[in-house]
Design an enzyme around this catalytic site. Structure first.
Site, mmCIF file in Angstrom:
data_model
loop_
_atom_site.group_PDB
_atom_site.id
_atom_site.type_symbol
_atom_site.label_atom_id
_atom_site.label_comp_id
_atom_site.label_asym_id
_atom_site.label_seq_id
_atom_site.Cartn_x
_atom_site.Cartn_y
_atom_site.Cartn_z
ATOM 1 N N CYS A 112 0.797 -1.252 0.018
ATOM 2 C CA CYS A 112 -0.041 -0.194 -0.026
ATOM 3 C C CYS A 112 0.829 1.303 0.091
ATOM 4 C CB CYS A 112 -0.860 -0.020 1.183
ATOM 5 S SG CYS A 112 -1.888 -1.461 1.173
ATOM 6 N N HIS A 251 -3.856 6.709 2.693
ATOM 7 C CA HIS A 251 -4.198 5.607 1.925
ATOM 8 C C HIS A 251 -5.266 5.132 2.597
ATOM 9 C CE1 HIS A 251 -4.168 1.640 1.125
ATOM 10 N NE2 HIS A 251 -3.896 1.020 2.302
ATOM 11 N N ASN A 281 -10.026 -0.543 -0.211
ATOM 12 C CA ASN A 281 -8.657 -0.484 -0.070
ATOM 13 C C ASN A 281 -8.247 -0.868 -1.381
ATOM 14 O OD1 ASN A 281 -5.938 -0.991 0.385
ATOM 15 N ND2 ASN A 281 -6.064 -1.877 2.261
HETATM 16 O O1 UT7 Z 1 -3.656 -1.532 3.358
HETATM 17 C C1 UT7 Z 1 -3.329 -2.484 4.311
HETATM 18 C C2 UT7 Z 1 -3.545 -2.156 5.818
HETATM 19 N N1 UT7 Z 1 -4.802 -2.816 6.357
HETATM 20 C C3 UT7 Z 1 -5.435 -2.328 7.198
HETATM 21 O O2 UT7 Z 1 -4.974 -1.117 7.631
HETATM 22 C C4 UT7 Z 1 -6.627 -3.094 7.632
HETATM 23 C C5 UT7 Z 1 -6.603 -2.606 9.040
HETATM 24 N N2 UT7 Z 1 -7.661 -3.495 9.879
HETATM 25 C C6 UT7 Z 1 -9.092 -3.259 9.933
HETATM 26 O O3 UT7 Z 1 -9.398 -2.566 8.931
HETATM 27 C C7 UT7 Z 1 -10.041 -3.923 10.816
HETATM 28 O O4 UT7 Z 1 -8.976 -4.640 11.689
HETATM 29 C C8 UT7 Z 1 -10.938 -4.909 10.094
HETATM 30 C C9 UT7 Z 1 -11.917 -3.984 9.437
HETATM 31 C C10 UT7 Z 1 -10.269 -5.802 9.187
HETATM 32 C C11 UT7 Z 1 -11.639 -5.608 11.154
HETATM 33 O O5 UT7 Z 1 -12.155 -4.641 12.227
HETATM 34 P P1 UT7 Z 1 -12.050 -4.853 13.761
HETATM 35 O O6 UT7 Z 1 -12.965 -4.175 14.341
HETATM 36 O O7 UT7 Z 1 -10.694 -5.063 13.926
HETATM 37 O O8 UT7 Z 1 -12.773 -6.503 13.698
HETATM 38 P P2 UT7 Z 1 -11.999 -7.872 14.414
HETATM 39 O O9 UT7 Z 1 -10.978 -8.154 13.553
HETATM 40 O O10 UT7 Z 1 -11.683 -7.532 15.788
HETATM 41 O O11 UT7 Z 1 -13.195 -8.550 14.451
HETATM 42 C C12 UT7 Z 1 -14.676 -8.278 15.440
HETATM 43 C C13 UT7 Z 1 -15.292 -9.551 14.878
HETATM 44 C C14 UT7 Z 1 -15.104 -10.805 14.973
HETATM 45 O O12 UT7 Z 1 -16.122 -11.809 15.433
HETATM 46 P P3 UT7 Z 1 -15.772 -12.084 16.916
HETATM 47 O O13 UT7 Z 1 -14.649 -12.985 16.967
HETATM 48 O O14 UT7 Z 1 -15.608 -11.024 17.555
HETATM 49 O O15 UT7 Z 1 -16.946 -13.041 17.193
HETATM 50 C C15 UT7 Z 1 -14.999 -11.199 13.362
HETATM 51 O O16 UT7 Z 1 -14.992 -12.635 13.263
HETATM 52 O O17 UT7 Z 1 -16.266 -9.304 13.484
HETATM 53 C C16 UT7 Z 1 -16.126 -10.633 12.676
HETATM 54 N N3 UT7 Z 1 -15.966 -10.066 11.332
HETATM 55 C C17 UT7 Z 1 -16.889 -9.926 10.628
HETATM 56 N N4 UT7 Z 1 -18.207 -10.033 10.669
HETATM 57 C C18 UT7 Z 1 -19.054 -9.457 9.758
HETATM 58 C C19 UT7 Z 1 -14.746 -10.035 10.640
HETATM 59 N N5 UT7 Z 1 -15.042 -9.793 9.390
HETATM 60 C C20 UT7 Z 1 -16.574 -9.674 9.466
HETATM 61 C C21 UT7 Z 1 -17.122 -9.526 8.359
HETATM 62 N N6 UT7 Z 1 -18.403 -9.580 8.607
HETATM 63 N N7 UT7 Z 1 -16.785 -9.110 7.091
#
Ligand code: UT7
Length: 324
Positions: A112, A251, A281
């Protein structure tokens, strides 16, 4: 002498993939995606449409905006992690398609951050005698996305953005670029299979190792910290205050990351370019697409002070300040 942005252009594929479409593919919801990422839709390349195809379209638009022809180019740099082939460089395919017969061509791999890294390379070459360098960020992220993994498939999109970097002896131009890396965190975002460590095999395919894996939550925290840190050191290196910046073009990874960075820096939302809602992204393409939109919307004018901020796999992070 400075290097300035003489022309800018972008291209995104026609096909729109909405959150409602994703609801039919994995266990997710429009509400979850919008609240956690700010994304509503993203563009997806057509079957057979590859990284160089997007790059050529964006490159042509940047050349037109600069009033130059491809034969004026001394070099083409394509920042990408989704090139047409492992070999040759996508930049050579672009060089051929554009007819840039006098240009050197190579790719730059910094995920990125690729566009900002490539911009810094162009800046250095212009300062040492080149006249025109075409810098393109182009990605077909859909090709390395696991469409069965809801943790990642809702995040990414395809597109390309390009700038012509040319010599300028006036006040306008790239004031500074800042590049960082930390390979100890290489496992946070990775495509584990298909390279020389784990060459393509049945096992790679069975275990879906050819697709992007991300530890989203850990990545999120490092992204906020590093984007703030590099913005502050960039401002201080140029004896600038946050208030001096006319537009911050980050980004476009996640609206929550960007809101946290804005809050920490004290940057009002009016001074931040956001289009993650429409493209998701797009990795190396994200900053040049956002820059191009900002120029077309009149949010960047001649004389504007623009700061770029990028973050991604590697890990890498990078920034630049440009007097437009
Ligand atoms: O460009 C490269 C750099 N990349 C980034 O900057 C990405 C950085 N990270 C993020 O943007 C976020 O961490 C995400 C959007 C990927 C995830 O958001 P989060 O608030 O950190 O969620 P999490 O990973 O802590 O997951 C929370 C919950 C989990 O369920 P449990 O374990 O709490 O029951 C996940 O399984 O959300 C669940 N989950 C989803 N639910 C519905 C993860 N993906 C999804 C989804 N739909 N697509």
């Amino acid at each position: 002498m400075k290097a300035c942005i003489a022309g800018i252009g972008s291209y995104v594929p026609a096909r729109v993939l909405t959150n409602a479409d994703l609801e039919r593919m994995v266990a997710t919801s429009d509400e979850w995606i919008r609240e956690r990422t700010g994304i509503r839709e993203r563009r997806i390349a057509a079957t057979g449409e590859a990284c160089s195809d997007l790059a050529v379209q964006a490159g042509k638009r940047a050349l037109t905006a600069a009033g130059l022809s491809a034969t004026d180019l001394d070099m083409i740099l394509v920042a990408t992690c989704t090139g047409d082939y492992p070999l040759p460089a996508t930049a050579c395919l672009v060089q051929h398609q554009l007819g840039a017969t006098k240009a050197a061509a190579c790719d730059l791999s910094a995920a990125c951050c690729g566009f900002v890294y490539a911009l810094s390379v162009a800046d250095a070459y212009i300062k040492t005698g080149m006249r025109h360098v075409l810098v393109i960020g182009s990605e077909v992220m859909s090709a390395i996305t696991d469409w069965t993994d809801r943790n990642t498939c809702v995040l990414f999109g395809d597109g390309a953005g390009a700038v012509v970097v040319s010599a300028s002896d006036g006040k306008r131009g790239i004031l500074s670029t800042h590049l960082r890396s930390d390979g100890t965190l290489c496992e946070l975002i990775m495509v584990p299979g298909g390279g020389s460590r784990t060459p393509p095999s049945e096992k790679v395919i069975d275990e879906r190792l050819q697709y992007i894996k991300m530890k989203g939550n850990e990545t999120f925290k490092v992204a906020v910290r590093t984007l703030e840190e590099i913005a502050r050191s960039t401002l201080s290196a140029n004896h600038l205050r946050v208030e001096d910046i006319d537009l911050y073009v980050p980004h476009q990874a996640n609206i929550r990351i960007l809101k946290a960075v804005m809050e920490r820096l004290g940057l009002p939302i009016e001074k931040v370019m956001l289009n993650v809602d429409r493209y998701g992204n797009t990795s190396a393409a994200s900053i040049p697409i956002a820059l191009d939109e900002a120029v077309r919307e009149g949010r960047i004018k001649d004389g504007s002070l623009v700061m770029l901020g990028a973050f991604g796999a590697g890990l890498t992070w990078a920034s630049a300040v440009i007097r437009w």
